[in-house]
Design a protein around this motif. Sequence first.
Motif, PDB file in Angstrom:
ATOM      1  N   GLU A   1       0.811  -1.216   0.000  1.00  0.00           N
ATOM      2  CA  GLU A   1       0.000   0.000   0.000  1.00  0.00           C
ATOM      3  C   GLU A   1       0.845   1.268   0.000  1.00  0.00           C
ATOM      4  OE1 GLU A   1      -2.822  -0.191   3.166  1.00  0.00           O
ATOM      5  OE2 GLU A   1      -4.053  -1.665   2.120  1.00  0.00           O
ATOM      6  N   LYS A   2       2.073   1.184   0.522  1.00  0.00           N
ATOM      7  CA  LYS A   2       2.909   2.372   0.649  1.00  0.00           C
ATOM      8  C   LYS A   2       3.980   2.513  -0.410  1.00  0.00           C
ATOM      9  CE  LYS A   2       2.229   2.841   5.555  1.00  0.00           C
ATOM     10  NZ  LYS A   2       2.788   3.277   6.802  1.00  0.00           N
ATOM     11  N   CYS A   3       4.408   1.414  -1.010  1.00  0.00           N
ATOM     12  CA  CYS A   3       5.584   1.469  -1.877  1.00  0.00           C
ATOM     13  C   CYS A   3       5.541   0.341  -2.904  1.00  0.00           C
ATOM     14  CB  CYS A   3       6.837   1.344  -1.011  1.00  0.00           C
ATOM     15  SG  CYS A   3       8.393   1.568  -1.875  1.00  0.00           S
ATOM     16  N   LYS A   4       6.263   0.550  -4.000  1.00  0.00           N
ATOM     17  CA  LYS A   4       6.438  -0.504  -5.003  1.00  0.00           C
ATOM     18  C   LYS A   4       7.925  -0.735  -5.205  1.00  0.00           C
ATOM     19  CE  LYS A   4       2.135   0.075  -7.494  1.00  0.00           C
ATOM     20  NZ  LYS A   4       1.474   0.306  -8.780  1.00  0.00           N
ATOM     21  N   TYR A   5       8.258  -1.993  -5.466  1.00  0.00           N
ATOM     22  CA  TYR A   5       9.637  -2.420  -5.685  1.00  0.00           C
ATOM     23  C   TYR A   5       9.689  -3.122  -7.033  1.00  0.00           C
ATOM     24  CZ  TYR A   5       9.467  -1.883  -0.616  1.00  0.00           C
ATOM     25  OH  TYR A   5       9.265  -1.403   0.653  1.00  0.00           O
ATOM     26  N   LEU A   6      10.681  -2.784  -7.838  1.00  0.00           N
ATOM     27  CA  LEU A   6      10.816  -3.383  -9.159  1.00  0.00           C
ATOM     28  C   LEU A   6      12.158  -4.097  -9.251  1.00  0.00           C
ATOM     29  CD1 LEU A   6       9.559  -3.624 -12.025  1.00  0.00           C
ATOM     30  CD2 LEU A   6      10.792  -1.521 -12.604  1.00  0.00           C
ATOM     31  N   PHE A   7      12.136  -5.322  -9.761  1.00  0.00           N
ATOM     32  CA  PHE A   7      13.353  -6.108  -9.938  1.00  0.00           C
ATOM     33  C   PHE A   7      13.631  -6.215 -11.431  1.00  0.00           C
ATOM     34  CE2 PHE A   7      11.776  -7.098  -5.829  1.00  0.00           C
ATOM     35  CZ  PHE A   7      12.892  -7.360  -5.048  1.00  0.00           C
ATOM     36  N   ASN A   8      14.741  -5.628 -11.867  1.00  0.00           N
ATOM     37  CA  ASN A   8      15.210  -5.586 -13.248  1.00  0.00           C
ATOM     38  C   ASN A   8      14.363  -4.656 -14.111  1.00  0.00           C
ATOM     39  OD1 ASN A   8      17.400  -7.300 -12.821  1.00  0.00           O
ATOM     40  ND2 ASN A   8      16.128  -9.101 -13.140  1.00  0.00           N
ATOM     41  N   VAL A   9      15.044  -3.919 -14.981  1.00  0.00           N
ATOM     42  CA  VAL A   9      14.397  -2.938 -15.856  1.00  0.00           C
ATOM     43  C   VAL A   9      14.991  -3.092 -17.253  1.00  0.00           C
ATOM     44  CG1 VAL A   9      13.765  -0.519 -16.148  1.00  0.00           C
ATOM     45  CG2 VAL A   9      14.280  -1.373 -13.872  1.00  0.00           C
ATOM     46  N   GLY A  10      14.557  -4.113 -17.944  1.00  0.00           N
ATOM     47  CA  GLY A  10      15.042  -4.338 -19.296  1.00  0.00           C
ATOM     48  C   GLY A  10      14.484  -3.323 -20.280  1.00  0.00           C
ATOM     49  N   ASP A  11      15.116  -3.244 -21.415  1.00  0.00           N
ATOM     50  CA  ASP A  11      14.665  -2.356 -22.479  1.00  0.00           C
ATOM     51  C   ASP A  11      13.247  -2.752 -22.891  1.00  0.00           C
ATOM     52  OD1 ASP A  11      14.950  -0.283 -24.335  1.00  0.00           O
ATOM     53  OD2 ASP A  11      15.493  -1.699 -25.902  1.00  0.00           O
ATOM     54  N   GLY A  12      12.372  -1.794 -23.051  1.00  0.00           N
ATOM     55  CA  GLY A  12      10.997  -2.065 -23.461  1.00  0.00           C
ATOM     56  C   GLY A  12      10.022  -2.223 -22.305  1.00  0.00           C
ATOM     57  N   LEU A  13      10.517  -2.175 -21.060  1.00  0.00           N
ATOM     58  CA  LEU A  13       9.613  -2.363 -19.916  1.00  0.00           C
ATOM     59  C   LEU A  13       8.591  -1.235 -19.802  1.00  0.00           C
ATOM     60  CD1 LEU A  13       8.802  -4.052 -17.480  1.00  0.00           C
ATOM     61  CD2 LEU A  13      10.393  -2.688 -16.115  1.00  0.00           C
ATOM     62  N   GLN A  14       9.009   0.001 -20.069  1.00  0.00           N
ATOM     63  CA  GLN A  14       8.055   1.119 -20.002  1.00  0.00           C
ATOM     64  C   GLN A  14       6.902   0.918 -20.977  1.00  0.00           C
ATOM     65  OE1 GLN A  14       9.666   5.245 -19.678  1.00  0.00           O
ATOM     66  NE2 GLN A  14      11.543   4.151 -20.196  1.00  0.00           N
ATOM     67  N   ARG A  15       7.237   0.549 -22.191  1.00  0.00           N
ATOM     68  CA  ARG A  15       6.206   0.307 -23.204  1.00  0.00           C
ATOM     69  C   ARG A  15       5.283  -0.820 -22.752  1.00  0.00           C
ATOM     70  NH1 ARG A  15       9.406  -0.554 -27.054  1.00  0.00           N
ATOM     71  NH2 ARG A  15       9.477  -2.814 -26.898  1.00  0.00           N
ATOM     72  N   PHE A  16       5.873  -1.878 -22.224  1.00  0.00           N
ATOM     73  CA  PHE A  16       5.101  -3.009 -21.719  1.00  0.00           C
ATOM     74  C   PHE A  16       4.134  -2.555 -20.626  1.00  0.00           C
ATOM     75  CE2 PHE A  16       4.338  -6.370 -18.721  1.00  0.00           C
ATOM     76  CZ  PHE A  16       3.951  -7.415 -19.528  1.00  0.00           C
ATOM     77  N   CYS A  17       4.622  -1.754 -19.694  1.00  0.00           N
ATOM     78  CA  CYS A  17       3.771  -1.272 -18.599  1.00  0.00           C
ATOM     79  C   CYS A  17       2.625  -0.417 -19.123  1.00  0.00           C
ATOM     80  CB  CYS A  17       4.602  -0.500 -17.576  1.00  0.00           C
ATOM     81  SG  CYS A  17       5.710  -1.555 -16.619  1.00  0.00           S
ATOM     82  N   ASN A  18       2.900   0.424 -20.111  1.00  0.00           N
ATOM     83  CA  ASN A  18       1.839   1.235 -20.713  1.00  0.00           C
ATOM     84  C   ASN A  18       0.803   0.368 -21.419  1.00  0.00           C
ATOM     85  OD1 ASN A  18       2.758   3.752 -19.885  1.00  0.00           O
ATOM     86  ND2 ASN A  18       4.084   3.979 -21.661  1.00  0.00           N
ATOM     87  N   GLN A  19       1.250  -0.626 -22.159  1.00  0.00           N
ATOM     88  CA  GLN A  19       0.334  -1.494 -22.898  1.00  0.00           C
ATOM     89  C   GLN A  19      -0.545  -2.331 -21.984  1.00  0.00           C
ATOM     90  OE1 GLN A  19       3.065  -3.718 -25.346  1.00  0.00           O
ATOM     91  NE2 GLN A  19       3.000  -2.195 -27.001  1.00  0.00           N
ATOM     92  N   HIS A  20      -0.027  -2.672 -20.794  1.00  0.00           N
ATOM     93  CA  HIS A  20      -0.767  -3.546 -19.879  1.00  0.00           C
ATOM     94  C   HIS A  20      -1.286  -2.801 -18.647  1.00  0.00           C
ATOM     95  CE1 HIS A  20       0.148  -7.165 -22.158  1.00  0.00           C
ATOM     96  NE2 HIS A  20       1.352  -6.645 -22.343  1.00  0.00           N
TER      97      HIS A  20
END
Length: 143
Positions: A43-62
């Motif tokens: 509820e307070k924070c998000k943690y992300l493991f690995n940030v490969g190329d194309g992840l932003q686009r993937f997050c926007n699409q989904h």
Amino acid sequence: TKGGGGEESAGTGAGGGNALQSYVQVLGTDTGDTCPSVLVATEKCKYLFNVGDGLQRFCNQHSVRLVRLQHIFLTRLHADAIGGLLGMYLTLADTGVKRVVVHGPPGTSRFLSAGTSFCEQRPDGELVSQELPLPSPPPVVDA
């Protein structure tokens, strides 16, 4: 979800009501040159493991929202795990995220320093490196 990976929710507390909600979501880009990312949200924070190329686009699409993302963990310093890191940071800074801590293996600080001039365009944002030591090999014990 197709291509997006599963999402698993867990609530704590008895009987519902105001239970603390958290979940783990595997984010995959379905390509051979990018490793999947894992998003852990509370509820307070998000943690992300690995940030490969194309992840932003993937997050926007989904429709994956990264608004409360404060910590990024890198499993290794390789293009498939860090290729989208600086671009992700710029996007987060543009959405109002003020500080992101990047936890990674030795060399993470040097990588972020190399990208500092690229990220200086966001004076209100802060990209902080926290290098984690490599584990020591287990001792060899002769029986």
